[in-house]
Enzyme design. Structure first.
Site, PDB file in Angstrom:
ATOM      1  N   LYS A  97       0.727  -1.205  -0.188  1.00  0.00           N
ATOM      2  CA  LYS A  97       0.092   0.103  -0.297  1.00  0.00           C
ATOM      3  C   LYS A  97       0.532   1.201  -0.447  1.00  0.00           C
ATOM      4  CE  LYS A  97      -3.114   2.526   2.558  1.00  0.00           C
ATOM      5  NZ  LYS A  97      -4.371   2.135   3.914  1.00  0.00           N
TER       6      LYS A  97
ATOM      7  N   GLU B 287      10.306  -4.600   4.867  1.00  0.00           N
ATOM      8  CA  GLU B 287      10.338  -6.180   4.893  1.00  0.00           C
ATOM      9  C   GLU B 287       9.679  -6.476   3.477  1.00  0.00           C
ATOM     10  OE1 GLU B 287       8.753  -4.942   7.096  1.00  0.00           O
ATOM     11  OE2 GLU B 287       8.192  -6.078   8.491  1.00  0.00           O
TER      12      GLU B 287
ATOM     13  N   GLY C  31      -5.114  -1.646   4.829  1.00  0.00           N
ATOM     14  CA  GLY C  31      -4.579  -2.656   4.159  1.00  0.00           C
ATOM     15  C   GLY C  31      -4.987  -4.588   4.975  1.00  0.00           C
ATOM     16  N   ARG C  32      -5.384  -4.568   5.513  1.00  0.00           N
ATOM     17  CA  ARG C  32      -6.047  -5.856   6.146  1.00  0.00           C
ATOM     18  C   ARG C  32      -7.525  -6.126   5.664  1.00  0.00           C
ATOM     19  NH1 ARG C  32      -5.625  -2.373  10.531  1.00  0.00           N
ATOM     20  NH2 ARG C  32      -6.836  -1.364  11.647  1.00  0.00           N
TER      21      ARG C  32
ATOM     22  N   GLU D   1      -5.172  -6.806  14.055  1.00  0.00           N
ATOM     23  CA  GLU D   1      -4.889  -5.540  13.979  1.00  0.00           C
ATOM     24  C   GLU D   1      -5.777  -4.164  14.256  1.00  0.00           C
ATOM     25  OE1 GLU D   1      -1.387  -4.610  11.846  1.00  0.00           O
ATOM     26  OE2 GLU D   1      -2.935  -4.421   9.759  1.00  0.00           O
TER      27      GLU D   1
ATOM     28  N   HIS E 239      -6.483 -33.309  17.581  1.00  0.00           N
ATOM     29  CA  HIS E 239      -5.803 -34.179  18.028  1.00  0.00           C
ATOM     30  C   HIS E 239      -4.557 -33.345  18.690  1.00  0.00           C
ATOM     31  CE1 HIS E 239      -7.949 -37.285  16.711  1.00  0.00           C
ATOM     32  NE2 HIS E 239      -8.345 -36.302  15.072  1.00  0.00           N
TER      33      HIS E 239
ATOM     34  N   LYS F  21       9.297  -0.696  13.986  1.00  0.00           N
ATOM     35  CA  LYS F  21       9.537  -0.095  12.995  1.00  0.00           C
ATOM     36  C   LYS F  21      10.231   0.306  13.153  1.00  0.00           C
ATOM     37  CE  LYS F  21       5.844  -1.317  10.127  1.00  0.00           C
ATOM     38  NZ  LYS F  21       4.972  -0.671   9.287  1.00  0.00           N
TER      39      LYS F  21
HETATM   40  O1  F6P Z   1       2.880  -2.869   9.861  1.00  0.00           O
HETATM   41  C1  F6P Z   1       1.646  -3.178   9.672  1.00  0.00           C
HETATM   42  C2  F6P Z   1       0.878  -2.270   8.395  1.00  0.00           C
HETATM   43  O2  F6P Z   1       1.112  -1.197   7.970  1.00  0.00           O
HETATM   44  C3  F6P Z   1      -0.375  -3.390   7.672  1.00  0.00           C
HETATM   45  O3  F6P Z   1      -1.030  -3.311   8.682  1.00  0.00           O
HETATM   46  C4  F6P Z   1      -0.244  -3.796   6.370  1.00  0.00           C
HETATM   47  O4  F6P Z   1      -0.671  -4.524   6.224  1.00  0.00           O
HETATM   48  C5  F6P Z   1       1.192  -4.386   6.130  1.00  0.00           C
HETATM   49  O5  F6P Z   1       1.476  -3.270   7.380  1.00  0.00           O
HETATM   50  C6  F6P Z   1       1.834  -3.227   4.815  1.00  0.00           C
HETATM   51  O6  F6P Z   1       2.140  -2.635   4.739  1.00  0.00           O
HETATM   52  P1  F6P Z   1       2.419  -1.724   2.771  1.00  0.00           P
HETATM   53  O7  F6P Z   1       1.173  -2.782   2.170  1.00  0.00           O
HETATM   54  O8  F6P Z   1       2.443  -0.787   2.946  1.00  0.00           O
HETATM   55  O9  F6P Z   1       3.690  -2.327   2.227  1.00  0.00           O
END
Ligand code: F6P
Length: 543
Positions: A208, A214, A269-270, A355, A386, A506
């Site tokens: 987003k 990452e 995002g979610r 979240e 199980h 972060k």
């Molecule tokens: O760190 C949490 C977050 O902001 C989530 O809400 C989001 O889905 C994820 O990181 C990834 O963010 P992006 O789509 O901006 O890379």
């Protein structure tokens, strides 16, 4: 809108009183007093049937919970969401995922823009790309057709795509391979790409913000992997597409914005698996199935928007969660899909629920004096039975469970599906009614073993039943949980659409990274524990 604090609502007080009257009543008693509750305490919408009769509630509980929802302004908040008002107060934005699945031709003007038109124009562009890849028309840099699609993203830019791919694998084009890279741990990248041919691989960089460390780290490694193998930077254009709200950052990374699929800051995002973040899903199952999934989401949206609270599936599920969290001290809720294709659904729900509702202040910034979001977790049945179900059956904690079953299997084989489904009903029955001491004795159990075999029961479950897992039903199921989360957030008067809590980690990681990477011994000015850990890490790294 000014709302009376939760614990001062008259319905809250009535619920406290009501809980003191029925809170300890056993489900055995509730069923004995009211044999019709199994047919009455249920609701149905958009192809999903909810049996909530095995909850520790009576008709009066449901009435009071709906009253609480009204007093807390659930309906107003819901309508404000659907109108595109800025209900995400801390980020001053709408939370408008419901617009992502509005049918073509509908109009919703937000801040002067018809967002439904925007949504469909991106869906159309996604469909063109999906068809070109599915038909083999999209060629890589060396002229070979694309056979592997790798989504690079994390959080909402990963969990939705991977969950949907697994859930709808049955409908996917099987000569295409899908991989999902999320973790900055290089193992994720290396294992996902080790058997792929770069000539036949397309990366979808999904972010987003296009600023997530990452994802950018993995995207850079992907570019190195590809350019290293194909020998030219020009290869990037045929092997990378982006999904983002930030065109500038996409361009800065080196991806042609003609190959960018847009979404908007009003999509959390979610809540984004049905936006362009679902590009890998659309390539896998095709545009038609993707639109079926959107129709399923929309059907549940319409139900949530229009059905009376007492018959409203997400409202009922959300209020039941509130009932247990607030009045029974429940800390966690299990979600167990009896459908192997839904194996990543609990992981997906963890971000959606936690979240969203892991918050400690109300929308106007006051610290709450009640509990908010419970921990959601789960595993597909029957596997979980199980391993951890023992604790749910006989442990000391109350853990309400959602059991999700289907009338038909996508892979009918002998009697597997009936055996699987019998476990859905048997678990709900065993959790509710247990086994009394007398019953255990009557089985001839040695007296000293009797206490070990007694099952108290009175453990609540919701049973959700659908006909068969389709793209449409998946959309319906996800929207059900989205709106259940919304309902809980409205009662707790929290902002379910921000996530400031993940930021601090972060920032600190960014401050620590230089100390780990520098060749020279760094000056460390953290707390003594962090300093010691960094020194130990460096010693291990350089050993
Ligand atoms: O760190 C949490 C977050 O902001 C989530 O809400 C989001 O889905 C994820 O990181 C990834 O963010 P992006 O789509 O901006 O890379």
């Amino acid at each position: 809108m000014s709302i009376t604090p939760l614990r001062q609502q008259s319905s809250w007080k009535a619920l406290e009183q009501h809980h003191s009257e029925i809170g300890t009543t056993h489900l055995r008693e509730l069923f004995a007093q009211d044999p019709g509750r199994g047919e009455r305490l249920c609701a149905e919408a958009a192809g999903l049937y909810l049996d909530y009769s095995k909850n520790r509630v009576t008709d009066e509980t449901v009435r009071l919970l709906c009253e609480l929802a009204r007093e807390c302004g659930l309906e107003e908040r819901r309508d404000r969401m659907f109108r595109g008002e800025h209900i995400n107060v801390s980020e001053d934005r709408p939370a408008l995922h419901v617009a992502l699945r509005m049918p073509r031709g509908r109009s919703l003007v937000v801040d002067g823009v018809d967002v439904v038109t925007q949504v469909h124009s991106v869906l159309d562009r996604m469909a063109v790309l999906a068809q070109r890849i599915r038909s083999g028309q999209w060629r890589g840099h060396t002229g070979k057709a694309i056979k592997n699609i790798v989504n690079v993203g994390i959080g909402g830019s990963d969990l939705g795509p991977v969950m949907a791919y697994e859930a709808l694998r049955h409908y996917s084009q099987r000569d295409l391979t899908f991989r999902f890279i999320s973790n900055v741990d290089a193992t994720d990248f290396v294992e996902a790409t080790r058997d792929l041919s770069p000539e036949e691989t397309l990366f979808i960089i999904s972010s987003k913000t296009f600023g997530t460390l990452e994802t950018l780290t993995n995207a850079r490694s992907a570019r190195d992997w590809l350019v290293g193998a194909l020998g030219s930077d020009e290869a990037v254009a045929r092997h990378f597409v982006a999904v983002s709200t930030n065109a500038q950052r996409v361009a800065d990374f080196g991806i042609d914005t003609d190959n960018m699929f847009e979404f908007w800051d009003w999509v959390g995002g979610r809540y984004s698996m049905d936006s362009a973040i679902g590009l890998s899903t659309m390539i896998a199952i095709g545009p038609e199935h993707f639109h079926d999934m959107l129709a399923g989401f929309h059907a549940m949206d319409e139900h949530f928007r229009t059905a009376p609270l007492e018959e409203n599936l997400p409202v009922l599920m959300g209020l039941l969660a509130v009932w247990y969290v607030e009045f029974f001290g429940v800390q966690t809720i299990g979600v167990m899909p009896y459908e192997q294709y839904l194996k990543r659904f609990p992981a997906y729900l963890q971000q959606l629920t936690m979240e969203s509702n892991g918050k400690h202040v109300t929308v106007d910034g006051h610290v709450v004096d009640y509990d908010t979001g419970p921990v959601y977790w789960g595993e597909p049945g029957t596997n979980g039975q199980h391993s951890f179900y023992q604790l749910i059956h006989q442990g000391t904690r109350l853990i309400p469970v959602d059991l999700i079953g289907f009338g038909k299997s996508l892979n009918p084989l002998r009697d597997h599906h009936d055996i699987l489904s019998s476990n859905v009903f048997a678990q709900a029955q065993a959790l509710a009614f247990g086994k009394t001491e007398q019953e255990v004795r009557d089985e001839g159990t040695p007296p000293d073993v009797v206490p070990h075999r007694v099952m108290e029961g009175n453990r609540p479950t919701n049973v959700l039943l659908g006909e068969i897992l389709t793209p449409r039903l998946l959309g319906t199921l996800v929207a059900l949980y989205e709106h259940s989360v919304f309902t809980q957030g409205a009662v707790w008067d929290i902002d379910s659409f921000d996530q400031w809590g993940v930021e601090l980690g972060k920032v600190l990681a960014a401050q620590i990274t230089p100390a780990l990477t520098s060749a020279a011994e760094p000056e460390l000015d953290h707390d003594s524990s962090t300093n010691a850990l960094i020194r130990r890490y460096r010693a291990l790294k350089h050993r």
